[in-house]
Write a protein that holds these residues in place. Structure first.
Motif, PDB file in Angstrom:
ATOM      1  N   ALA A 139      57.443  46.218 -43.468  1.00 33.52           N
ATOM      2  CA  ALA A 139      57.605  47.939 -43.526  1.00 33.52           C
ATOM      3  C   ALA A 139      56.073  48.753 -43.010  1.00 33.52           C
ATOM      4  N   VAL A 140      54.583  47.656 -42.661  1.00 33.10           N
ATOM      5  CA  VAL A 140      53.862  47.972 -42.407  1.00 33.10           C
ATOM      6  C   VAL A 140      53.693  48.646 -40.682  1.00 33.10           C
ATOM      7  N   VAL A 141      54.606  47.553 -39.769  1.00 36.16           N
ATOM      8  CA  VAL A 141      55.094  47.301 -39.162  1.00 36.16           C
ATOM      9  C   VAL A 141      55.457  48.439 -37.646  1.00 36.16           C
ATOM     10  N   ALA A 142      56.655  48.738 -38.461  1.00 41.06           N
ATOM     11  CA  ALA A 142      57.790  49.627 -37.883  1.00 41.06           C
ATOM     12  C   ALA A 142      57.515  50.954 -38.614  1.00 41.06           C
ATOM     13  N   VAL A 143      56.390  51.377 -39.531  1.00 42.18           N
ATOM     14  CA  VAL A 143      55.711  52.610 -39.358  1.00 42.18           C
ATOM     15  C   VAL A 143      54.993  53.050 -38.168  1.00 42.18           C
ATOM     16  N   LEU A 144      54.087  51.812 -38.424  1.00 47.66           N
ATOM     17  CA  LEU A 144      53.272  52.112 -37.385  1.00 47.66           C
ATOM     18  C   LEU A 144      53.311  51.711 -36.376  1.00 47.66           C
ATOM     19  N   ILE A 145      54.638  51.391 -35.435  1.00 48.35           N
ATOM     20  CA  ILE A 145      54.528  51.690 -33.616  1.00 48.35           C
ATOM     21  C   ILE A 145      55.533  52.753 -33.677  1.00 48.35           C
ATOM     22  N   HIS A 146      56.314  52.968 -34.547  1.00 47.34           N
ATOM     23  CA  HIS A 146      56.587  54.714 -33.752  1.00 47.34           C
ATOM     24  C   HIS A 146      55.728  55.891 -34.516  1.00 47.34           C
ATOM     25  N   PHE A 147      55.313  55.461 -34.980  1.00 49.38           N
ATOM     26  CA  PHE A 147      53.414  56.745 -35.070  1.00 49.38           C
ATOM     27  C   PHE A 147      53.403  57.774 -34.289  1.00 49.38           C
ATOM     28  N   PRO A 148      53.526  56.873 -33.150  1.00 53.83           N
ATOM     29  CA  PRO A 148      54.036  58.859 -31.934  1.00 53.83           C
ATOM     30  C   PRO A 148      54.872  59.886 -32.412  1.00 53.83           C
ATOM     31  N   GLU A 149      55.804  59.253 -32.522  1.00 52.33           N
ATOM     32  CA  GLU A 149      57.158  59.928 -33.051  1.00 52.33           C
ATOM     33  C   GLU A 149      56.821  60.614 -34.387  1.00 52.33           C
ATOM     34  N   LEU A 187      63.466  52.311 -39.950  1.00 54.00           N
ATOM     35  CA  LEU A 187      64.370  51.421 -40.660  1.00 54.00           C
ATOM     36  C   LEU A 187      65.138  50.418 -39.398  1.00 54.00           C
ATOM     37  N   PHE A 188      66.001  50.507 -38.296  1.00 46.90           N
ATOM     38  CA  PHE A 188      66.185  49.255 -37.080  1.00 46.90           C
ATOM     39  C   PHE A 188      64.519  48.573 -37.185  1.00 46.90           C
ATOM     40  N   THR A 189      63.697  49.305 -36.996  1.00 47.40           N
ATOM     41  CA  THR A 189      62.681  48.512 -36.837  1.00 47.40           C
ATOM     42  C   THR A 189      61.652  47.448 -38.087  1.00 47.40           C
ATOM     43  N   PHE A 190      61.885  47.872 -39.173  1.00 45.18           N
ATOM     44  CA  PHE A 190      62.232  47.251 -40.105  1.00 45.18           C
ATOM     45  C   PHE A 190      62.485  45.761 -40.014  1.00 45.18           C
ATOM     46  N   ILE A 191      64.262  45.873 -40.003  1.00 54.20           N
ATOM     47  CA  ILE A 191      65.408  45.500 -39.757  1.00 54.20           C
ATOM     48  C   ILE A 191      64.569  43.974 -39.060  1.00 54.20           C
ATOM     49  N   SER A 192      64.796  44.799 -38.336  1.00 60.75           N
ATOM     50  CA  SER A 192      64.683  43.984 -36.838  1.00 60.75           C
ATOM     51  C   SER A 192      63.298  42.720 -36.935  1.00 60.75           C
ATOM     52  N   LEU A 193      62.600  43.272 -37.525  1.00 57.38           N
ATOM     53  CA  LEU A 193      61.267  42.396 -37.870  1.00 57.38           C
ATOM     54  C   LEU A 193      61.214  41.545 -39.126  1.00 57.38           C
ATOM     55  N   LEU A 194      62.410  41.666 -40.452  1.00 57.02           N
ATOM     56  CA  LEU A 194      63.027  40.542 -41.298  1.00 57.02           C
ATOM     57  C   LEU A 194      63.556  40.036 -40.673  1.00 57.02           C
ATOM     58  N   LEU A 195      64.856  40.283 -39.865  1.00 52.85           N
ATOM     59  CA  LEU A 195      65.269  38.999 -38.778  1.00 52.85           C
ATOM     60  C   LEU A 195      64.314  38.308 -38.084  1.00 52.85           C
ATOM     61  N   TRP A 224      59.540  37.195 -28.711  1.00 57.96           N
ATOM     62  CA  TRP A 224      60.469  38.264 -27.701  1.00 57.96           C
ATOM     63  C   TRP A 224      61.728  38.577 -27.178  1.00 57.96           C
ATOM     64  N   ALA A 225      62.530  37.530 -26.886  1.00 60.38           N
ATOM     65  CA  ALA A 225      63.342  37.913 -26.695  1.00 60.38           C
ATOM     66  C   ALA A 225      64.766  37.998 -27.255  1.00 60.38           C
ATOM     67  N   ALA A 226      64.434  36.903 -28.951  1.00 60.34           N
ATOM     68  CA  ALA A 226      65.364  38.133 -30.108  1.00 60.34           C
ATOM     69  C   ALA A 226      65.078  39.312 -30.165  1.00 60.34           C
ATOM     70  N   SER A 227      63.303  39.927 -30.003  1.00 57.32           N
ATOM     71  CA  SER A 227      63.354  41.033 -30.280  1.00 57.32           C
ATOM     72  C   SER A 227      63.766  42.708 -28.988  1.00 57.32           C
ATOM     73  N   ASN A 228      64.121  41.852 -27.729  1.00 55.48           N
ATOM     74  CA  ASN A 228      64.828  42.474 -26.841  1.00 55.48           C
ATOM     75  C   ASN A 228      66.459  42.655 -27.331  1.00 55.48           C
ATOM     76  N   LEU A 229      66.479  41.187 -27.768  1.00 57.04           N
ATOM     77  CA  LEU A 229      67.919  41.486 -27.644  1.00 57.04           C
ATOM     78  C   LEU A 229      68.740  42.423 -28.740  1.00 57.04           C
ATOM     79  N   LEU A 230      68.126  42.448 -29.963  1.00 54.87           N
ATOM     80  CA  LEU A 230      68.318  43.376 -31.191  1.00 54.87           C
ATOM     81  C   LEU A 230      67.996  45.048 -30.500  1.00 54.87           C
ATOM     82  N   GLY A 231      66.952  45.257 -30.111  1.00 52.41           N
ATOM     83  CA  GLY A 231      66.747  45.882 -29.557  1.00 52.41           C
ATOM     84  C   GLY A 231      67.890  46.606 -28.077  1.00 52.41           C
ATOM     85  N   GLN A 232      68.394  46.146 -27.429  1.00 53.84           N
ATOM     86  CA  GLN A 232      70.177  46.357 -26.939  1.00 53.84           C
ATOM     87  C   GLN A 232      71.320  46.907 -27.620  1.00 53.84           C
ATOM     88  N   LEU A 233      70.969  45.827 -28.759  1.00 57.38           N
ATOM     89  CA  LEU A 233      72.078  46.309 -29.925  1.00 57.38           C
ATOM     90  C   LEU A 233      72.216  47.807 -30.706  1.00 57.38           C
TER      91      LEU A 233
END
Length: 359
Positions: A20-30, A57-65, A96-105
Protein backbone atom coordinates in the motif's frame (compact mmCIF):
# COMPACT_ATOMS: atom_id res chain seq x y z
CA UNK A 1 6.47 -25.78 14.38
CA UNK A 2 3.68 -23.88 16.19
CA UNK A 3 5.34 -20.49 15.69
CA UNK A 4 5.22 -20.78 11.88
CA UNK A 5 1.54 -19.72 11.69
CA UNK A 6 2.06 -16.33 13.42
CA UNK A 7 5.15 -15.78 11.23
CA UNK A 8 3.05 -16.29 8.08
CA UNK A 9 0.31 -14.00 9.39
CA UNK A 10 2.87 -11.28 10.04
CA UNK A 11 4.29 -11.80 6.59
CA UNK A 12 0.84 -11.24 5.05
CA UNK A 13 0.21 -8.10 7.11
CA UNK A 14 3.67 -6.76 6.27
CA UNK A 15 3.20 -7.31 2.53
CA UNK A 16 -0.16 -5.55 2.62
CA UNK A 17 1.33 -2.55 4.40
CA UNK A 18 4.45 -2.34 2.24
CA UNK A 19 2.42 -2.77 -0.96
CA UNK A 20 0.00 0.00 0.00
CA UNK A 21 2.75 2.46 0.96
CA UNK A 22 4.92 1.73 -2.08
CA UNK A 23 1.95 1.89 -4.47
CA UNK A 24 1.20 5.42 -3.28
CA UNK A 25 4.80 6.61 -3.12
CA UNK A 26 5.73 5.25 -6.54
CA UNK A 27 2.95 7.34 -8.10
CA UNK A 28 3.54 10.33 -5.86
CA UNK A 29 4.52 12.65 -8.78
CA UNK A 30 1.17 11.95 -10.44
CA UNK A 31 -0.69 12.48 -7.13
CA UNK A 32 1.03 15.85 -6.66
CA UNK A 33 0.28 16.86 -10.24
CA UNK A 34 -3.44 16.45 -9.61
CA UNK A 35 -3.34 19.54 -7.41
CA UNK A 36 -1.44 21.59 -10.01
CA UNK A 37 -3.36 21.96 -13.25
CA UNK A 38 -0.40 23.60 -15.09
CA UNK A 39 2.03 20.78 -14.18
CA UNK A 40 -0.59 18.17 -14.97
CA UNK A 41 -1.04 19.55 -18.46
CA UNK A 42 2.69 19.85 -19.06
CA UNK A 43 3.83 16.47 -17.75
CA UNK A 44 0.75 14.25 -17.67
CA UNK A 45 -1.49 15.50 -20.42
CA UNK A 46 -5.10 14.43 -20.10
CA UNK A 47 -4.59 12.69 -16.74
CA UNK A 48 -7.68 12.35 -14.52
CA UNK A 49 -7.95 11.36 -10.83
CA UNK A 50 -9.52 8.03 -11.80
CA UNK A 51 -6.43 7.29 -13.95
CA UNK A 52 -4.13 7.85 -10.97
CA UNK A 53 -6.37 5.77 -8.71
CA UNK A 54 -6.30 2.86 -11.17
CA UNK A 55 -2.51 3.08 -11.52
CA UNK A 56 -2.11 2.98 -7.72
CA UNK A 57 -4.60 0.12 -7.39
CA UNK A 58 -2.92 -1.96 -10.09
CA UNK A 59 0.52 -1.29 -8.60
CA UNK A 60 -0.80 -2.39 -5.20
CA UNK A 61 -2.21 -5.61 -6.68
CA UNK A 62 1.02 -6.18 -8.64
CA UNK A 63 3.12 -5.84 -5.50
CA UNK A 64 0.92 -8.32 -3.65
CA UNK A 65 1.28 -10.76 -6.55
CA UNK A 66 5.06 -10.29 -6.55
CA UNK A 67 5.25 -10.92 -2.81
CA UNK A 68 3.05 -14.00 -3.24
CA UNK A 69 5.21 -15.21 -6.11
CA UNK A 70 8.35 -14.92 -3.94
CA UNK A 71 6.65 -16.66 -1.00
CA UNK A 72 5.57 -19.52 -3.28
CA UNK A 73 8.93 -19.99 -5.01
CA UNK A 74 11.46 -19.06 -2.30
CA UNK A 75 9.39 -19.46 0.92
CA UNK A 76 10.58 -16.19 2.43
CA UNK A 77 7.54 -16.40 4.71
CA UNK A 78 8.96 -19.48 6.44
CA UNK A 79 11.50 -18.98 9.27
CA UNK A 80 12.90 -22.46 8.65
CA UNK A 81 14.19 -21.78 5.12
CA UNK A 82 17.83 -20.85 4.62
CA UNK A 83 18.26 -17.74 2.43
CA UNK A 84 21.46 -17.59 0.39
CA UNK A 85 22.97 -14.93 -1.86
CA UNK A 86 22.04 -16.70 -5.08
CA UNK A 87 18.42 -16.95 -3.90
CA UNK A 88 18.31 -13.20 -3.40
CA UNK A 89 19.80 -12.51 -6.84
CA UNK A 90 17.40 -14.97 -8.48
CA UNK A 91 14.48 -13.49 -6.55
CA UNK A 92 15.36 -9.98 -7.75
CA UNK A 93 15.72 -11.01 -11.41
CA UNK A 94 12.51 -13.04 -11.50
CA UNK A 95 10.62 -10.31 -9.66
CA UNK A 96 11.89 -7.70 -12.13
CA UNK A 97 10.77 -9.85 -15.07
CA UNK A 98 7.37 -10.52 -13.47
CA UNK A 99 6.90 -6.82 -12.70
CA UNK A 100 7.58 -5.96 -16.33
CA UNK A 101 5.05 -8.55 -17.53
CA UNK A 102 2.42 -7.23 -15.11
CA UNK A 103 3.02 -3.71 -16.42
CA UNK A 104 2.52 -4.90 -19.98
CA UNK A 105 -0.66 -6.69 -18.90
CA UNK A 106 -2.04 -3.46 -17.47
CA UNK A 107 -1.27 -1.60 -20.70
CA UNK A 108 -3.01 -4.37 -22.66
CA UNK A 109 -6.07 -4.21 -20.41
CA UNK A 110 -6.11 -0.45 -20.81
CA UNK A 111 -6.17 -0.68 -24.60
CA UNK A 112 -8.50 -3.68 -24.89
CA UNK A 113 -11.11 -2.76 -22.28
CA UNK A 114 -10.60 0.99 -22.02
CA UNK A 115 -9.60 0.74 -18.35
CA UNK A 116 -8.64 4.21 -17.06
CA UNK A 117 -4.87 4.70 -17.05
CA UNK A 118 -2.26 7.40 -17.57
CA UNK A 119 -1.26 7.75 -21.25
CA UNK A 120 1.34 10.50 -20.83
CA UNK A 121 4.71 9.75 -22.47
CA UNK A 122 6.72 10.67 -19.38
CA UNK A 123 4.71 8.13 -17.41
CA UNK A 124 5.63 5.35 -19.86
CA UNK A 125 9.29 6.34 -19.72
CA UNK A 126 9.21 5.93 -15.94
CA UNK A 127 7.90 2.33 -16.12
CA UNK A 128 11.33 0.58 -16.39
CA UNK A 129 12.63 2.58 -13.43
CA UNK A 130 9.51 1.77 -11.43
CA UNK A 131 9.85 -1.92 -12.25
CA UNK A 132 13.41 -1.82 -10.93
CA UNK A 133 12.33 0.02 -7.77
CA UNK A 134 9.44 -2.38 -7.15
CA UNK A 135 11.67 -5.42 -7.62
CA UNK A 136 14.28 -4.01 -5.25
CA UNK A 137 11.65 -3.25 -2.62
CA UNK A 138 9.99 -6.66 -2.88
CA UNK A 139 13.28 -8.62 -2.71
CA UNK A 140 14.74 -6.35 -0.03
CA UNK A 141 11.58 -6.46 2.10
CA UNK A 142 11.48 -10.23 1.84
CA UNK A 143 15.07 -10.51 2.99
CA UNK A 144 14.59 -8.07 5.89
CA UNK A 145 11.40 -9.81 6.99
CA UNK A 146 13.09 -13.20 6.81
CA UNK A 147 15.97 -11.96 9.00
CA UNK A 148 13.49 -10.57 11.52
CA UNK A 149 11.40 -13.73 11.83
CA UNK A 150 14.54 -15.88 11.87
CA UNK A 151 15.90 -13.84 14.77
CA UNK A 152 12.54 -14.06 16.54
CA UNK A 153 12.53 -17.81 16.02
CA UNK A 154 16.01 -18.06 17.56
CA UNK A 155 14.85 -16.03 20.56
CA UNK A 156 11.76 -18.24 20.98
CA UNK A 157 13.82 -21.44 20.68
CA UNK A 158 16.41 -20.16 23.15
CA UNK A 159 13.66 -19.36 25.61
CA UNK A 160 12.12 -22.81 25.10
CA UNK A 161 15.53 -24.38 25.55
CA UNK A 162 16.17 -22.38 28.70
CA UNK A 163 12.77 -23.39 30.09
CA UNK A 164 13.33 -27.01 29.17
CA UNK A 165 16.82 -26.93 30.68
CA UNK A 166 15.48 -25.50 33.94
CA UNK A 167 12.74 -28.09 34.00
CA UNK A 168 15.30 -30.82 33.32
CA UNK A 169 17.53 -29.60 36.17
CA UNK A 170 14.56 -29.39 38.51
CA UNK A 171 13.31 -32.88 37.61
CA UNK A 172 16.85 -34.24 37.87
CA UNK A 173 17.20 -32.71 41.30
CA UNK A 174 13.91 -34.22 42.46
CA UNK A 175 14.84 -37.60 41.01
CA UNK A 176 18.28 -37.66 42.61
CA UNK A 177 17.19 -36.29 45.97
CA UNK A 178 13.89 -38.06 46.41
CA UNK A 179 13.61 -39.90 49.73
CA UNK A 180 13.61 -43.33 48.05
CA UNK A 181 16.99 -42.72 46.40
CA UNK A 182 18.52 -41.27 49.57
CA UNK A 183 17.07 -44.08 51.65
CA UNK A 184 18.63 -46.73 49.39
CA UNK A 185 21.97 -44.90 49.31
CA UNK A 186 22.09 -44.57 53.09
CA UNK A 187 21.13 -48.21 53.54
CA UNK A 188 23.92 -49.26 51.22
CA UNK A 189 26.35 -46.95 53.01
CA UNK A 190 25.31 -48.33 56.40
CA UNK A 191 25.95 -51.89 55.24
CA UNK A 192 29.35 -50.94 53.83
CA UNK A 193 30.39 -49.21 57.04
CA UNK A 194 29.81 -52.46 58.94
CA UNK A 195 31.34 -54.76 56.32
CA UNK A 196 34.08 -52.69 54.71
CA UNK A 197 34.92 -49.18 56.00
CA UNK A 198 37.34 -48.63 53.07
CA UNK A 199 34.63 -49.34 50.51
CA UNK A 200 32.24 -47.17 52.52
CA UNK A 201 34.68 -44.27 52.12
CA UNK A 202 34.84 -44.82 48.35
CA UNK A 203 31.06 -45.02 48.22
CA UNK A 204 30.73 -41.74 50.13
CA UNK A 205 33.13 -40.01 47.73
CA UNK A 206 31.21 -41.23 44.67
CA UNK A 207 27.89 -40.28 46.24
CA UNK A 208 29.33 -36.84 46.90
CA UNK A 209 30.36 -36.55 43.21
CA UNK A 210 26.84 -37.45 42.07
CA UNK A 211 25.15 -34.98 44.41
CA UNK A 212 27.66 -32.22 43.63
CA UNK A 213 27.17 -32.64 39.87
CA UNK A 214 23.40 -32.51 40.35
CA UNK A 215 23.39 -29.55 42.72
CA UNK A 216 26.09 -27.45 41.12
CA UNK A 217 25.11 -24.18 39.47
CA UNK A 218 25.59 -25.42 35.92
CA UNK A 219 23.50 -23.64 33.27
CA UNK A 220 25.30 -25.16 30.30
CA UNK A 221 23.01 -26.71 27.75
CA UNK A 222 25.63 -29.21 26.57
CA UNK A 223 28.69 -30.96 27.99
CA UNK A 224 31.47 -33.04 26.49
CA UNK A 225 31.14 -36.81 26.43
CA UNK A 226 34.21 -36.99 28.67
CA UNK A 227 32.53 -34.82 31.35
CA UNK A 228 29.30 -36.79 31.06
CA UNK A 229 31.09 -40.12 31.40
CA UNK A 230 32.95 -38.97 34.51
CA UNK A 231 29.62 -38.22 36.15
CA UNK A 232 28.03 -41.41 34.77
CA UNK A 233 30.88 -43.51 36.17
CA UNK A 234 30.22 -42.14 39.66
CA UNK A 235 26.52 -42.95 39.29
CA UNK A 236 27.36 -46.42 37.92
CA UNK A 237 29.59 -47.04 40.94
CA UNK A 238 26.69 -46.34 43.30
CA UNK A 239 24.36 -48.64 41.37
CA UNK A 240 26.90 -51.46 41.27
CA UNK A 241 27.39 -51.16 45.01
CA UNK A 242 23.64 -51.48 45.44
CA UNK A 243 23.01 -54.37 43.04
CA UNK A 244 26.50 -55.94 43.28
CA UNK A 245 27.08 -58.75 40.73
CA UNK A 246 23.50 -58.57 39.48
CA UNK A 247 24.25 -55.34 37.59
CA UNK A 248 27.03 -55.23 35.03
CA UNK A 249 28.34 -52.56 32.70
CA UNK A 250 30.31 -52.77 29.46
CA UNK A 251 31.79 -49.40 28.48
CA UNK A 252 33.60 -48.88 25.17
CA UNK A 253 34.19 -45.21 24.39
CA UNK A 254 36.31 -44.15 21.41
CA UNK A 255 38.83 -41.59 22.68
CA UNK A 256 38.28 -39.44 19.56
CA UNK A 257 34.66 -38.81 20.60
CA UNK A 258 35.30 -37.68 24.19
CA UNK A 259 35.41 -34.02 23.17
CA UNK A 260 32.04 -34.16 21.39
CA UNK A 261 28.86 -32.77 22.91
CA UNK A 262 25.57 -34.06 24.26
CA UNK A 263 22.99 -32.73 26.75
CA UNK A 264 24.06 -33.01 30.41
CA UNK A 265 23.00 -36.09 32.40
CA UNK A 266 21.99 -37.94 29.21
CA UNK A 267 23.94 -41.12 29.97
CA UNK A 268 22.87 -41.15 33.61
CA UNK A 269 19.24 -40.81 32.48
CA UNK A 270 19.52 -43.83 30.17
CA UNK A 271 21.29 -45.94 32.80
CA UNK A 272 18.65 -45.00 35.34
CA UNK A 273 15.90 -45.75 32.82
CA UNK A 274 17.31 -49.25 32.21
CA UNK A 275 17.58 -49.97 35.94
CA UNK A 276 14.10 -48.64 36.66
CA UNK A 277 12.29 -50.67 33.98
CA UNK A 278 14.15 -53.99 34.08
CA UNK A 279 14.39 -56.83 36.55
CA UNK A 280 17.75 -57.11 38.31
CA UNK A 281 18.24 -60.28 40.33
CA UNK A 282 20.43 -63.34 40.78
CA UNK A 283 18.18 -65.17 38.35
CA UNK A 284 18.18 -62.28 35.88
CA UNK A 285 21.30 -60.10 36.11
CA UNK A 286 21.20 -56.98 33.93
CA UNK A 287 24.03 -55.91 31.62
CA UNK A 288 24.05 -52.33 30.32
CA UNK A 289 26.34 -51.53 27.40
CA UNK A 290 27.61 -47.99 26.77
CA UNK A 291 29.61 -47.64 23.56
CA UNK A 292 30.33 -45.30 20.68
CA UNK A 293 29.69 -46.10 17.05
CA UNK A 294 31.11 -43.38 14.82
CA UNK A 295 29.58 -40.09 16.02
CA UNK A 296 26.82 -41.86 17.96
CA UNK A 297 26.64 -43.00 21.57
CA UNK A 298 24.68 -46.20 22.18
CA UNK A 299 23.20 -47.31 25.50
CA UNK A 300 21.58 -50.73 25.30
CA UNK A 301 20.36 -53.59 27.49
CA UNK A 302 18.40 -56.81 27.29
CA UNK A 303 14.68 -56.31 27.91
CA UNK A 304 13.85 -57.87 31.29
CA UNK A 305 10.56 -56.21 32.27
CA UNK A 306 9.65 -56.02 35.93
CA UNK A 307 6.47 -57.65 37.12
CA UNK A 308 5.22 -54.32 38.39
CA UNK A 309 5.59 -51.06 36.45
CA UNK A 310 7.88 -48.55 38.17
CA UNK A 311 6.18 -45.74 40.05
CA UNK A 312 7.18 -42.15 40.55
CA UNK A 313 8.10 -39.21 38.29
CA UNK A 314 11.03 -39.33 35.88
CA UNK A 315 12.67 -37.13 33.30
CA UNK A 316 11.82 -39.55 30.53
CA UNK A 317 13.12 -40.13 27.06
CA UNK A 318 10.67 -37.55 25.68
CA UNK A 319 12.47 -34.84 27.61
CA UNK A 320 15.83 -35.95 26.23
CA UNK A 321 14.46 -36.13 22.69
CA UNK A 322 13.04 -32.61 22.98
CA UNK A 323 16.34 -31.22 24.24
CA UNK A 324 18.11 -32.71 21.21
CA UNK A 325 15.61 -31.09 18.85
CA UNK A 326 15.93 -27.71 20.54
CA UNK A 327 19.73 -27.82 20.72
CA UNK A 328 20.70 -29.25 17.34
CA UNK A 329 17.50 -30.15 15.43
CA UNK A 330 18.50 -33.81 15.69
CA UNK A 331 16.52 -36.85 16.75
CA UNK A 332 17.58 -39.63 19.09
CA UNK A 333 17.04 -43.24 18.01
CA UNK A 334 15.01 -45.60 20.19
CA UNK A 335 14.61 -49.26 19.21
CA UNK A 336 13.32 -52.38 20.95
CA UNK A 337 14.17 -55.29 18.68
CA UNK A 338 14.84 -58.98 19.33
CA UNK A 339 14.75 -58.49 23.07
CA UNK A 340 17.28 -55.64 23.03
CA UNK A 341 16.42 -52.06 24.01
CA UNK A 342 18.78 -49.48 22.48
CA UNK A 343 18.96 -45.68 22.57
CA UNK A 344 21.24 -43.93 20.08
CA UNK A 345 22.40 -40.40 20.94
CA UNK A 346 23.96 -38.28 18.16
CA UNK A 347 27.20 -36.62 19.29
CA UNK A 348 27.64 -33.01 18.25
CA UNK A 349 30.92 -31.51 17.11
CA UNK A 350 31.80 -28.58 19.44
CA UNK A 351 31.95 -25.10 17.96
CA UNK A 352 34.34 -22.29 18.86
CA UNK A 353 31.85 -20.67 21.23
CA UNK A 354 31.62 -23.84 23.31
CA UNK A 355 35.40 -24.14 23.41
CA UNK A 356 35.73 -20.54 24.64
CA UNK A 357 33.14 -21.13 27.37
CA UNK A 358 34.93 -24.24 28.62
CA UNK A 359 38.28 -22.51 28.63
Amino acid sequence: MKASVPFKNRYLLSTLLVSAVVAVLIHFPEVLSLSDSFEREQLFTGMEPKDVFNEILFTFISLLLLFGFNALIFHFNSPLVRVTGWKMVLSFLLTWAASNLLGQLFVWLHHQFDIPAIDAMVHHYLHPLRDFIMSSIVSGSNYIFHLIVRQQRIVVENEELRTESLRHQFESLKEQLNPHMLFNSLNTLQSLIRESPARALDYTQELSRVLRYTLQDNDRQSVTLDEEMQFAEAYIYLMKMRYEENLRFEVEIDESTRGMLLPPMSVQLLVENAIKHNEISNRNPLTITIRTEGRTLLVENRIQPKRQAPAGPGIGLDNLAKRYLLLWQKEIGITADRGLFCVRLPLQQPDKNHERVNH
